[in-house]
Design a protein around this motif. Sequence first.
Motif, mmCIF file in Angstrom:
data_model
loop_
_atom_site.group_PDB
_atom_site.id
_atom_site.type_symbol
_atom_site.label_atom_id
_atom_site.label_comp_id
_atom_site.label_asym_id
_atom_site.label_seq_id
_atom_site.Cartn_x
_atom_site.Cartn_y
_atom_site.Cartn_z
ATOM 1 N N ALA A 197 64.086 70.315 97.448
ATOM 2 C CA ALA A 197 65.518 70.424 97.160
ATOM 3 C C ALA A 197 66.304 69.367 97.928
ATOM 4 O O ALA A 197 67.231 68.746 97.395
ATOM 5 C CB ALA A 197 66.010 71.820 97.512
ATOM 6 N N GLY A 256 66.172 65.890 96.486
ATOM 7 C CA GLY A 256 66.714 65.737 95.141
ATOM 8 C C GLY A 256 68.111 65.146 95.131
ATOM 9 O O GLY A 256 68.817 65.139 96.140
ATOM 10 N N LEU A 291 70.821 66.309 93.763
ATOM 11 C CA LEU A 291 71.896 67.280 93.942
ATOM 12 C C LEU A 291 72.263 67.421 95.409
ATOM 13 O O LEU A 291 73.433 67.445 95.775
ATOM 14 C CB LEU A 291 71.469 68.636 93.354
ATOM 15 N N TYR A 292 71.239 67.496 96.282
ATOM 16 C CA TYR A 292 71.517 67.615 97.707
ATOM 17 C C TYR A 292 72.179 66.349 98.238
ATOM 18 O O TYR A 292 73.036 66.398 99.116
ATOM 19 C CB TYR A 292 70.220 67.894 98.480
ATOM 20 N N HIS A 314 69.892 76.765 97.943
ATOM 21 C CA HIS A 314 69.530 75.657 97.074
ATOM 22 C C HIS A 314 69.235 76.141 95.657
ATOM 23 O O HIS A 314 69.562 75.465 94.680
ATOM 24 C CB HIS A 314 68.319 74.918 97.640
ATOM 25 N N ARG A 315 68.624 77.298 95.548
ATOM 26 C CA ARG A 315 68.368 77.844 94.207
ATOM 27 C C ARG A 315 69.671 78.098 93.477
ATOM 28 O O ARG A 315 69.799 77.827 92.276
ATOM 29 C CB ARG A 315 67.564 79.139 94.322
ATOM 30 N N THR A 375 71.236 74.836 92.365
ATOM 31 C CA THR A 375 70.529 74.330 91.188
ATOM 32 C C THR A 375 70.905 75.122 89.946
ATOM 33 O O THR A 375 71.108 74.563 88.869
ATOM 34 C CB THR A 375 69.010 74.395 91.416
ATOM 35 N N ARG A 376 71.031 76.441 90.107
ATOM 36 C CA ARG A 376 71.394 77.286 88.965
ATOM 37 C C ARG A 376 72.767 76.904 88.440
ATOM 38 O O ARG A 376 72.970 76.767 87.225
ATOM 39 C CB ARG A 376 71.394 78.762 89.371
ATOM 40 N N ALA A 416 74.334 74.027 88.833
ATOM 41 C CA ALA A 416 74.295 72.692 88.236
ATOM 42 C C ALA A 416 73.665 72.741 86.849
ATOM 43 O O ALA A 416 74.131 72.089 85.914
ATOM 44 C CB ALA A 416 73.514 71.739 89.138
ATOM 45 N N THR A 417 72.603 73.533 86.715
ATOM 46 C CA THR A 417 71.943 73.675 85.413
ATOM 47 C C THR A 417 72.869 74.350 84.414
ATOM 48 O O THR A 417 72.930 73.980 83.241
ATOM 49 C CB THR A 417 70.650 74.506 85.557
#
Length: 481
Positions: free
Chosen positions: A88, A91, A93-94, A120-121, A124-125, A127-128
């Motif tokens: 994470a 990546g 995003l971070y 982080h999950r 990501t969720r 952002a997705t």
Amino acid sequence: MADEPTDLMTLGRRIRHLRTARGLTLDALGETVGAAPSLLSMVENGRREPRLSLLQHLAGALGTSVADLLAPEAPSRRAALEIELERAQRGPLYGTLGLAPVKASTRLPLPVLENLVGLHRELTRRATEAIATPEEARRANTELRLERQARDNYLGEIEALAERMVRDAGYTVGPLTHRTVARMAEQLGFTIYHVTDLPHSTRTVTDLKHGRIYLPPASIPGGHGLRSLALQAIAHRVLGHERPTSYADFLRERVEITYFAACCLLPESAAVEFLEARKRAKDLAVEDFRDAFGVTHEAAAQRMTNLVTHHLGIPLHFLRVGDDGALFRGYANDGLPLPADATGAIEGQLVCRRWAAREAFAYRDRATEQYQYTDTPAGTFWCSTQTGTTAGGQFSITVGAPFAHAKWFRGRETTTRRVSTCPDEACCRRPPAQDAARWEDAAWPSARMHQQVLAALPRGTFPGVDDAEVYRFLARHAPQD
């Protein structure tokens, strides 16, 4: 089939797990396998792929096999969390957060590691979810369109508010002047400034602290006149808009500010008086309505959908269609069967080739409106269409009504008539059998790629706006505090 690539991070964690289980330091393991501790550290952190010979030596020193070292599963739950955290933090995003990475060492408490991975999950969720929002936005836009359709596209509260404001600012009759718009802004404590360096991602910028509305020096191609831009900026204030918290909020606010601007440019009392007189004369025409109030053809056409059904009892439809046949914007409370996808969204759908909105592109005379009757499975509709051109290509603007109401409009005597059986594909989408037989196996076109089909919706509180650019702009133009 090629072998799956080695998961270096999992491999490294398996080596570290076995090393620490045997109480070995990197130095001790390095002496055993003949490798520098720094190299082993990079291997354990997934930053270096070891040679096969080194893997064999490591497997022997750690009492396991090469196959076991290369197993895809993490050696423990903690190792799995460490791997997830590392991935994470590596990546993109971070990287946008501007934070230093947290080292997932053995000294990091397990509860802290679990919380970091959980955060982080969630990042990501979200952002997705943002990437997936084009479908959500289409649903929200469809809901708004159906809401307006149920109300005959008439929003009485905004009509009354706009009418009061333009009258208080000195409007009497005819086109709304730039000076009247400036007075409306002044009544709210704002001054309008025209600048040449507006942020490229904006149409206007409002400085709430210093009471300034910044506009471009000239109208934006595509119909966004300076009066309309100023009125839309004003609308956010008079309608009490909050910062949007979702794309649905953003779309609703855009609909409301556009409606408010239209109400000001073509005030209800004056506009209805004009339209009623034309109805009595059986001479309703978008071009006359446009010229009487000094607006674009599209603005006049859309404004007619606000007023003609509610005040004159005439159901209407409105279409803006590109020269490729794609529907850019549409409204119908008269039963016209607009093309739609499975979610009910109409944007981007192809309209029938037989409709006036597409037939108009074939006419040489583009200076005046074109008239046409179209027989459809839902009945016969009369349409008036005007074409135009922007930097993005040609487009057409259509206003129409059911056959029974054509008697009120100029152009009702047209003899141009087409038959459309869409959505039956045999109408205009399926090629004739003889053409298909001749060319189906011989044709290989190269399709034009539209990059927007791959793009996510723009992010941000105000989607698509570059905040850094806007803040630099405001700092440049703000008076000295």
